[in-house]
Write an enzyme that holds these catalytic residues in place. Structure first.
Site, mmCIF file in Angstrom:
data_model
loop_
_atom_site.group_PDB
_atom_site.id
_atom_site.type_symbol
_atom_site.label_atom_id
_atom_site.label_comp_id
_atom_site.label_asym_id
_atom_site.label_seq_id
_atom_site.Cartn_x
_atom_site.Cartn_y
_atom_site.Cartn_z
ATOM 1 N N LYS A 1 -8.975 2.764 -2.434
ATOM 2 C CA LYS A 1 -9.298 1.973 -1.248
ATOM 3 C C LYS A 1 -10.749 2.229 -0.853
ATOM 4 C CE LYS A 1 -7.243 1.022 3.331
ATOM 5 N NZ LYS A 1 -6.073 1.359 4.186
ATOM 6 N N GLU B 1 0.829 -1.194 0.000
ATOM 7 C CA GLU B 1 0.000 0.000 0.000
ATOM 8 C C GLU B 1 0.871 1.254 0.000
ATOM 9 O OE1 GLU B 1 -3.688 1.620 2.847
ATOM 10 O OE2 GLU B 1 -2.397 -0.032 3.499
ATOM 11 N N THR C 1 -13.600 -58.135 -6.346
ATOM 12 C CA THR C 1 -14.434 -59.126 -7.041
ATOM 13 C C THR C 1 -15.902 -58.764 -6.876
ATOM 14 O OG1 THR C 1 -12.795 -60.850 -6.671
ATOM 15 C CG2 THR C 1 -15.045 -61.565 -7.175
ATOM 16 N N CYS D 1 -5.641 -3.222 1.971
ATOM 17 C CA CYS D 1 -5.492 -3.355 3.423
ATOM 18 C C CYS D 1 -6.805 -3.515 4.183
ATOM 19 C CB CYS D 1 -4.695 -2.177 3.968
ATOM 20 S SG CYS D 1 -4.005 -2.499 5.615
#
Length: 654
Positions: free
Chosen positions: A129, A60, A491, A185
């Site tokens: 932001k 940032e 089987t 952030c």
């Protein structure tokens, strides 16, 4: 679905298998020295480019540094940030790598804390932001406006018109599955992060530019946030934070960087490091989109904002080796502590499931065939634990050893000793006379050791167990495991059938560790010694006569291939829908020191042929507890037509 970009089926030609290589950088910055910081950013972009990263993210406000305080109101700082952004754009224009850098930007008479997305001399977009903290040590509200306060959807920046807003997603023009979103952030710490909406609207990779400071306990919480958000969003999450050189006044930063994929940390930086750091990893976008398609709840979130998509051309990735580790045993945790925890939980799931069946049926007895091998040993351990939990006598567990034509002294002795040490009821029935009579009845030459010779023995054993259970009013406890079901290595109406199959969703590689864990944590020393003998015994159905020295001649892994390979193939096909070439590539990464590529391909072909041809056995399986993310129950996780063709899958391996 993401394009795997496979242009050839020959190993070595261009292909990326749905991986995107990303990087997270932690530069050593100087507060408010934008030119110095730009130099660091340019150097790390070059390093990321050399490592063939396609996208790199920085912390940032990295051009200015985060801790500039009231200097963010200084014209000099804002202008210098733009000057250095221009320099970064100019000096990296020859590098085909998407770079995400942080800086303060003035727009609409406000200052925004932004991420600038740049590629080859162009600004793809600017993301402000969304949430601005104004509590405790954070004073961002003093300087920055939240993204919601922006008045325009584009801004004029450095002589360019750039898209601006919190509603931007960045998408590869050749493959819409490769799409990323950005948050900054605090955005991650709010109840519903912007990345949640970004993921629902198509972002498969999420980037976070952060400046999270270090206080006691915050590191682990932050780490959990990144992991959990990548898991909830079925996404890759790439996080990076300010380093120690931004520490000032009352706050200290550690330089924490993380790359996570669907809840798993792929790479992590060293905190409090005094050198520049760059971590890289590949994010498997193909597996993320596969999970999204399978998860019917993912798209339920309809109340979502509209996003604008910015198209760009992602750099091609020609993979030879992965930065990320590829686990050779994906069903088995590599950490001993986690492995013990996993084994304990699985054992509890098995015993709880079996206990419920006993409570429901009011049965008092169990009948189980004991061969001296891994699977029947685990089933007996689970049954004993269940009876102990229910307060039923161990002698009510009728453990039956049924020697046949292939039984060796070693497995016979293991069986007898195991039953004796566990304190269960012991029965022995020699199946050879009955099998010889049956050969005679159906006109089969007992000297012809074919599939009839083998399966007569398996069905005779099952008949004995079923009839014995009817006689005493008990339940036949199945012993077969997930790996055998995947390969059809059972089987039909023989060991394939039981009244409750406790091992049915446990792969062979994990069965071994469960038995070992029981030897170390559950049983007494005498039983533990027997369990270790069982672990040392080769895996075999023991349906063919021993060799001249009396040792096991019929070894399962010599016939169908190594279980560690088949479990690996099963995991990646079932869990992530990976196609054959991708599984082959991953297996070569995981087993390169153990198997040659041609050997891996040989057994991968065997896996597909058997998996498709043997579905009819899985279509009528008995009940059994699901213990992991992969199950082949026809009532639950896997509903496949019994007559589907494998040609499409096999053709890719030709």
């Amino acid at each position: 679905m993401v394009n795997l970009k496979i242009t050839s089926t020959k190993t070595g030609d261009f292909m990326d298998y749905g991986f995107i290589r990303v990087a997270a950088a932690v530069p050593g910055l100087r507060v408010a020295d934008c030119a110095y910081n730009a130099e660091k950013i340019i150097e790390l972009i070059a390093r990321a480019y050399e490592k063939e990263s396609q996208i790199v993210v920085f912390p940032e406000l990295c051009i200015s540094a985060y801790t500039c305080g009231d200097l963010f109101h200084q014209e000099m700082l804002l202008e210098e940030c733009l000057t250095q952004l221009e320099r970064i754009i100019s000096e990296t224009r020859d590098k085909n790598i998407v770079s995400i850098v942080g800086l303060p930007i003035r727009a609409d008479s406000q200052i925004f804390n932004c991420a600038a997305v740049i590629l080859k001399g162009e600004i793809l977009g600017i993301v402000p932001k969304a949430y601005i903290p104004g509590y405790s040590e954070f004073y961002e509200e003093r300087w920055f406006a939240p993204g919601s306060k922006a008045l325009t959807s584009s801004i004029r920046l450095l002589g360019r018109q750039a898209a601006f807003g919190t509603d931007l997603l960045f998408r590869d023009e050749n493959d819409g599955g490769i799409c990323f979103g950005i948050e900054i952030c605090e955005d991650l710490w709010v109840p519903v992060p912007p990345s949640s909406y970004q993921a629902v609207c198509g972002a498969s990779i999420l980037f976070n530019l952060s400046a999270s400071n270090e206080v006691i306990g915050k590191y682990e919480y932050r780490r959990q946030l990144v992991r959990q958000q990548s898991a909830r969003c079925f996404a890759g999450y790439v996080y990076t934070s300010a380093g120690i050189y931004e520490s000032t006044t009352d706050v200290v930063f550690g330089g924490h960087a993380l790359i996570s994929e669907y809840g798993t940390i792929l790479s992590e930086s060293e905190r409090f490091c005094d050198e520049d750091q760059l971590i890289c990893a590949e994010i498997d976008v193909q597996r993320l989109l596969n999970d999204r398609c399978k998860n019917t709840s993912f798209m339920e979130l309809q109340q979502k904002p509209d996003y604008r998509f910015i198209d760009f051309k992602l750099r091609d990735l020609d993979l030879e080796r992965l930065e990320r580790a590829v686990d050779a045993l994906p069903f088995v945790p590599s950490s001993p502590e986690k492995r013990d925890e996993r084994c304990s939980e699985i054992f509890s799931i098995q015993t709880s499931g079996l206990a419920k069946r006993y409570r429901h049926t009011a049965a008092q007895y169990a009948v189980i065939g004991i061969s001296g091998g891994l699977d029947s040993t685990l089933a007996l351990l689970v049954t004993v634990k269940t009876f102990d939990m229910l307060g039923l006598p161990r002698k009510n567990i009728i453990a039956v050893t049924m020697p046949g034509f292939g039984t060796t002294n070693a497995t016979y002795n293991n069986s007898i000793e195991l039953m004796d040490t566990m304190g269960v009821g012991i029965r022995e029935v020699d199946i050879r006379p009955a099998c010889l009579q049956h050969f005679k009845d159906i006109g089969h030459d007992a000297e012809i050791l074919d599939i009839t010779y083998e399966n007569v023995q398996a069905r005779e054993r099952t008949q004995i167990l079923m009839d014995m259970a009817n006689k005493i009013g008990g339940l036949v406890i199945g012993t077969g495991d997930l790996s055998e079901l995947a390969l059809g290595w059972c089987t039909y109406n023989g060991d394939h059938m039981s009244m409750y199959a406790v091992n049915c969703s446990i792969p062979k590689t994990l069965v071994k560790f469960l038995v070992l864990w029981a030897a170390e944590n559950v049983v007494d020393e005498r039983t533990s010694n027997v369990l270790r003998k069982v672990l040392d015994t080769p895996i075999s159905p023991e349906l063919l006569p021993p060799d001249k020295s009396g040792e096991i001649k019929q070894k399962t892994e010599d016939i169908v291939g190594p279980y560690e390979l088949h479990d690996f193939f099963l995991y990646h096909m079932m869990r992530y829908g990976a196609p054959p070439l991708k599984i082959l590539f991953l297996a070569e990464q995981a087993f390169g020191n153990s198997y040659r590529p041609e050997v891996i391909k040989k057994w991968l072909k065997v896996f597909y042929k058997r998996f498709f041809s043997q579905q009819f056995k899985r279509s009528c399986l008995p009940d059994g507890p699901k213990v992991g993310t992969i199950s082949l129950s026809p009532r639950g996780d896997w509903r496949m037509p019994s007559d589907a063709c494998a040609e499409v899958w096999l053709r890719q391996l030709d």
